[in-house]
Design an enzyme around this catalytic site. Structure first.
Site, mmCIF file in Angstrom:
data_model
loop_
_atom_site.group_PDB
_atom_site.id
_atom_site.type_symbol
_atom_site.label_atom_id
_atom_site.label_comp_id
_atom_site.label_asym_id
_atom_site.label_seq_id
_atom_site.Cartn_x
_atom_site.Cartn_y
_atom_site.Cartn_z
ATOM 1 N N GLY A 182 70.506 46.122 72.109
ATOM 2 C CA GLY A 182 71.048 46.306 70.762
ATOM 3 C C GLY A 182 70.717 47.463 70.115
ATOM 4 O O GLY A 182 69.566 47.811 70.010
ATOM 5 N N ASN A 227 61.799 44.528 75.287
ATOM 6 C CA ASN A 227 61.113 44.213 76.229
ATOM 7 C C ASN A 227 61.865 44.016 77.670
ATOM 8 O O ASN A 227 61.213 44.383 78.625
ATOM 9 C CB ASN A 227 60.353 42.676 75.942
ATOM 10 C CG ASN A 227 61.056 41.969 74.991
ATOM 11 O OD1 ASN A 227 62.358 42.016 75.239
ATOM 12 N ND2 ASN A 227 60.517 40.901 74.347
ATOM 13 N N ASP A 239 63.910 43.330 66.379
ATOM 14 C CA ASP A 239 63.286 41.788 66.495
ATOM 15 C C ASP A 239 61.623 41.954 66.126
ATOM 16 O O ASP A 239 61.174 40.928 65.759
ATOM 17 C CB ASP A 239 63.321 40.996 67.675
ATOM 18 C CG ASP A 239 65.022 40.393 67.832
ATOM 19 O OD1 ASP A 239 65.552 40.628 66.896
ATOM 20 O OD2 ASP A 239 65.277 40.291 68.924
ATOM 21 N N MET A 298 68.816 38.046 61.677
ATOM 22 C CA MET A 298 68.994 38.274 63.010
ATOM 23 C C MET A 298 67.566 37.784 63.319
ATOM 24 O O MET A 298 66.592 38.114 62.700
ATOM 25 C CB MET A 298 69.265 39.658 63.331
ATOM 26 C CG MET A 298 70.678 39.859 63.727
ATOM 27 S SD MET A 298 70.961 41.408 64.227
ATOM 28 C CE MET A 298 72.187 41.630 64.817
ATOM 29 N N ARG A 310 66.189 36.097 67.586
ATOM 30 C CA ARG A 310 66.474 35.146 68.335
ATOM 31 C C ARG A 310 64.977 34.140 68.725
ATOM 32 O O ARG A 310 65.056 32.969 68.650
ATOM 33 C CB ARG A 310 67.121 35.439 69.784
ATOM 34 C CG ARG A 310 67.589 34.498 70.614
ATOM 35 C CD ARG A 310 68.422 34.926 71.807
ATOM 36 N NE ARG A 310 69.671 35.290 71.821
ATOM 37 C CZ ARG A 310 70.472 34.774 71.853
ATOM 38 N NH1 ARG A 310 70.557 33.627 72.736
ATOM 39 N NH2 ARG A 310 71.829 35.150 71.677
ATOM 40 N N GLU A 351 68.530 33.235 62.837
ATOM 41 C CA GLU A 351 69.699 32.790 63.683
ATOM 42 C C GLU A 351 69.200 31.868 64.997
ATOM 43 O O GLU A 351 69.797 30.956 65.518
ATOM 44 C CB GLU A 351 70.450 33.762 64.322
ATOM 45 C CG GLU A 351 69.530 34.741 64.960
ATOM 46 C CD GLU A 351 70.422 35.979 65.584
ATOM 47 O OE1 GLU A 351 71.539 36.143 65.107
ATOM 48 O OE2 GLU A 351 69.826 36.687 66.344
ATOM 49 N N LEU A 353 75.345 44.380 60.684
ATOM 50 C CA LEU A 353 74.912 45.512 59.488
ATOM 51 C C LEU A 353 73.189 45.523 59.441
ATOM 52 O O LEU A 353 72.925 46.522 59.017
ATOM 53 C CB LEU A 353 75.476 44.996 58.072
ATOM 54 C CG LEU A 353 77.002 45.055 58.011
ATOM 55 C CD1 LEU A 353 77.374 44.747 56.590
ATOM 56 C CD2 LEU A 353 77.528 46.375 58.302
ATOM 57 N N GLN A 354 72.666 44.402 59.649
ATOM 58 C CA GLN A 354 71.100 44.582 59.571
ATOM 59 C C GLN A 354 70.702 45.509 60.597
ATOM 60 O O GLN A 354 69.537 46.177 60.186
ATOM 61 C CB GLN A 354 70.728 43.156 60.068
ATOM 62 C CG GLN A 354 70.954 42.055 59.113
ATOM 63 C CD GLN A 354 70.635 40.786 59.633
ATOM 64 O OE1 GLN A 354 69.630 40.192 59.911
ATOM 65 N NE2 GLN A 354 71.703 40.057 60.358
ATOM 66 N N ARG A 355 71.133 45.867 61.896
ATOM 67 C CA ARG A 355 70.554 46.944 62.674
ATOM 68 C C ARG A 355 71.291 48.242 62.603
ATOM 69 O O ARG A 355 70.656 48.975 63.236
ATOM 70 C CB ARG A 355 70.816 46.103 63.998
ATOM 71 C CG ARG A 355 72.277 46.178 64.745
ATOM 72 C CD ARG A 355 72.169 45.862 65.938
ATOM 73 N NE ARG A 355 73.556 45.862 66.757
ATOM 74 C CZ ARG A 355 73.851 45.046 67.748
ATOM 75 N NH1 ARG A 355 72.811 44.264 68.420
ATOM 76 N NH2 ARG A 355 74.919 45.319 68.232
#
Lengths: 410, 410
Positions: A17, A118, A148, A190, A192, A247, A310-312
Site C-alpha cells: 500500500g 513486512n 500500519d 485502517m 488489519r 477495520e 485518504l488515510q494513506r
C-alpha cells in the site's frame, strides 16, 4: 570501502500500500546513491533504476532510469503522496522470486532496494538468499514503510506519522461536527492487525467531552453486545458518542468482525475485504440503531464513515515523517555504498519528545530477518482498559504527527 | 440611520449541516454588530446572543451571550470548522415557528440572524412573516451557507469552496493511489440534489490520464447498465478507472439510485439515508465487479470510498471561503444596523478569476424569498456530455478553492 563494491546497477522498488511519504524514501535512496557517486565514470554503481509496479515490473523489464533526475524534480517527487514508480500487491512465491532473481541478472543489477512493509522485507530476504544460492552477488536492502506501523524493532515506521496526522485531524473536526448535530458517529480506521492508526484518533482530544469516546483496536477482543452497551452508556451521558473502530477488529477467537457480520460474503479468493468498503461501519451502525432503539424506545441518529484510502494518501504529511522517510532511504543507500551485503533500516527514538526531552530519532541497520514477515502489535502499556488508549500512547504518538490545529469552544 | 433602530437584543443561529467556515460567518455577524456599537451604552442593539443548536435552543431558552468575546477568541473561532453554537436538522412547522417567535418576544430579540441553506432561509422568512402578523418588529436576516452550493442568486455559497478544496485534493491523491495499484476506484461525494461538489473532483486533473475518468451528477440520469459499460471502456483503455459519483444520483424518473439498489431498506421514517453510509459505493462496486467479470472473465480490483462528513469539516478551508463567509456575516450585520428590515446576503462574482481577470466578489442584499426553499442546480454549460464537466465549470470553480498542490509524475 567503495573499492570492495561489485560493479553493476542499482534498482529501487516501492511495494504494498502506498503512503504519503513513500516517494520521500525513493528520493532518499536516489540521493544517497548519487552522493556515493552512482552514475559517475569509474563508480561501481552504474545506473539507478526504478521498478514499475515493484517486482512485477522488474520481471516484465519495465524499468525507469532515475540516475539523471535533477534535484528540483526529486524535491517535488519527495513531497508527492502515493508510490510514484507504481506498486503491487503481488506476494511472490518461490517461482516468482526466481524470476525476480533472473531479472536482476539480466539487467546487471547488483544493488536491490525495496521500500515496503513486512511482506516486502520478506521478498527482499528471499531474493537475497536465492542470489546467494546461485553464487550471484546481489546486495539487498529494505527501507521501512507502512501506515500500519507494525514493523518490528522500529520505534515507528515511515508512513504511519502522516496517516496518524490525517486520522487525528479528521477525528478532531468530526468530533466538532458530531457535537454540532449530536448522535452516534462511527469512524472506521485502517489497520488489519495492529491498532496504532486507530489509536491515533485519541490525539484529537483537546477539551473535556471531546471524542473519540470509544476506541476499538484489533488487539482487544470485540464483543458486539458489549459494544452496543458501551455506546448506549456514553450516549446516555453525553447525548452523543464518537467511536473509532479499526477495520481489523476481531472477536475473542480471532475471527474478524467483518467476517462474522457478512458470513458468506467473502470474495472469490475467500478473502475478506476490509478497505475500500463501508460494510463494517454500516453493520455496526445497524447494531447501534437496533440496540439503542430497544433500550430507550427512540432511535438516535447513527452515522458511519469509513476513512478509506485518504488515510494513506491525503496530501498533508507530517514534517517529521517526510524527513525520516527520506533519511531512511538515504541511509539504505549509504550502508549499501559502505559495503554492507544486506539489511533493513530501523528508526530508533533517541529523544522522547515529551517531558522536556526534545524529539530525536536515529537510524540503524538491522538484519532482514528481524523484520521480515513479522508483525508488531501495540505495546501493552499503550492500552487503557478495553476501549481506550493510555497516556503512554499519546506521549509516544504526539511528537510524530506534527503540529495539530487548536480549536476553541463556545 | 441608527436612530431608526428599535431597541432590543440580537440573536444568531447556525442551522443545517455544518461547514468548515460557518463559524467565520458567525464571527462576522458578531464583529459587524460590534462595529455598529452593539452592547455599548445607548446603542439600540443591546446584547448579541447565540442560539444553542439553532432554533431548537432558542425555543428552549438555551442562549449564550457573545457580546463580550474578545478578538483573539473570535479569530480562533472563525478558523474552527463545524458549527460552534451547535446546529439542528429540525425543520420547523407552523407551530414550531410560533414557538420561535414567542422565544424572540420573551428574550427581547429584535434582530434575528440565521446562517444556513435554503431551508434555513425559509425558516427566517416564516418567522419574519409571523412577527409581522403579530405586529412585533423583528428584523430577520439570512446568511448563506451550504457545501451543496445550491442557493439561488449566489455565484457560490460559503462552505462550498472549502468542501470543493477537500474533494479536489482527495481526488488528486486518490488518483495517484489508484495509478499506483491499478483497479477501479469509486468515490462517493456529498450532494443530494446539486452536483457542484462532485463536479469539483475534476479540479484534481493536472496530467494526461489523471482521474476522475467519469463524473456522475444528480442532474444527469444515472443508468446502471450504461455505468458499467463506461467503466469497462475506461478500464480496458487505461487499466484503471477512478470515478466520482454524487450520493444523490438518480435514474431518468428521478428515483434515487440508493433507493433502487436497496429497495425496502429505507429507515423508519421512509427516508433514504445518503450520507453516513457506504452503501451506495459498495453497491456500485458490486455492479462493476460483476459486470467487468462477465465481460472479460477476470474480476478487476474494485474499491469504493465514501468521503462522508470529512468533506464538510476537514480543517483545511479555502482562504477565499474563510474571507467571504466572514464578510457575509459582517454584511448581514451591516444591513441590519443600517435599518434594513430583512433580507439575505448574496455573493456576486465581480472578477472572473481566469483569462487574466483577477478573482473578485461583492456582497449584495437580496429578498429572503429569492433564496428561501429554492434549489439551484448546475448551470447547463457546466456539463460536458453525461459523465463529465466542462472547462466552463473548471474556470468557475478553480479560483474558489485556493492553491492546490502540484505533483510531478515519473
Amino acid at each position: 570501502m567503495a573499492e570492495r563494491l561489485i560493479e553493476g546497477n542499482a534498482v529501487i522498488g516501492q511495494s504494498g500500500g502506498p503512503t504519503a511519504v513513500i516517494n520521500a524514501s525513493l528520493v532518499g535512496v536516489v540521493e544517497g546513491l548519487k552522493v556515493a557517486g552512482a552514475g559517475q565514470a569509474g563508480n561501481p554503481i552504474k545506473r539507478i533504476l526504478g521498478m514499475r509496479h515493484a517486482v512485477r515490473g522488474l520481471t516484465e523489464d519495465r524499468l525507469v532510469d532515475l540516475t539523471d533526475k535533477d534535484q528540483d524534480f526529486l524535491d517535488a517527487l519527495a513531497a508527492t503522496p502515493s508510490a510514484g514508480l507504481g506498486s503491487t500487491r503481488d506476494k511472490p512465491d518461490a517461482a516468482y522470486c526466481e524470476r525476480i532473481f533472473h531479472a536482476c541478472e539480466k539487467h546487471d543489477i547488483r544493488y536491490f532496494f525495496y521500500i515496503g512493509g513486512n511482506d516486502s522485507s520478506d521478498t527482499c530476504r528471499i531474493v537475497n538468499e536465492l542470489a546467494d544460492q546461485h553464487g550471484y552477488e546481489l546486495r539487498c536492502f529494505h527501507v521501512p514503510k507502512t501506515v500500519d506501523n507494525d514493523l518490528m524493532v522500529n520505534d515507528h515506521t515511515p508512513g504511519f506519522p502522516s496517516a496518524a496526522r490525517f486520522v487525528a485531524k479528521a477525528f478532531m473536526a468530526d468530533s466538532l461536527d458530531n457535537a454540532s448535530i449530536p448522535g452516534v458517529k462511527i469512524n472506521v480506521v485502517m489497520g488489519r492487525h495492529a491498532g496504532f492508526l486507530t489509536a491515533a484518533s485519541a490525539l484529537a482530544r483537546t477539551h473535556d467531552g471531546d471524542g473519540p469516546h470509544l476506541i476499538y483496536l484489533p488487539e482487544k477482543a470485540f464483543d458486539t453486545e458489549d459494544f452496543v452497551q458501551q455506546v448506549a452508556r456514553i450516549y446516555d451521558r453525553l447525548g452523543r458518542c464518537q467511536i473509532a473502530v479499526s477495520e481489523g477488529v476481531q472477536d475473542k477467537d480471532g475471527v474478524a468482525i467483518t467476517t462474522k457480520l457478512f458470513e458468506g460474503e467473502t470474495d472469490a479468493h475467500g478473502n475478506v475485504q476490509l478497505s475500500g468498503t463501508g460494510a463494517l461501519g454500516d453493520a455496526l451502525s445497524t447494531l447501534v440503531k437496533d440496540g439503542l432503539k430497544t433500550a430507550s424506545g427512540a432511535a438516535p441518529r447513527v452515522r458511519a464513515d469509513t476513512f478509506g484510502y485518504l488515510q494513506r494518501c491525503y496530501p498533508d504529511a507530517s514534517p517529521i515523517d517526510q524527513d525520516e522517510a527520506r533519511r531512511a532511504g538515504r541511509y539504505a543507500a549509504m550502508i549499501a555504498a559502505g559495503g554492507d551485503m544486506d539489511g533493513s533500516v530501523a528508526i530508533l527514538r533517541t529523544g522522547k519528545g515529551y517531558d522536556g526531552d526534545a524529539y530525536k530519532s536515529e537510524l540503524d541497520r538491522i538484519d532482514l530477518t528481524e523484520v521480515a514477515a513479522k508483525t508488531r502489535h501495540m505495546d501493552p502499556e499503550f492500552f487503557q482498559g478495553d476501549h481506550d488508549v493510555s497516556q503512554a500512547f499519546i506521549d509516544y504518538c504526539t511528537p510524530l504527527v506534527g503540529e495539530l490545529p487548536k480549536f476553541p469552544r463556545l
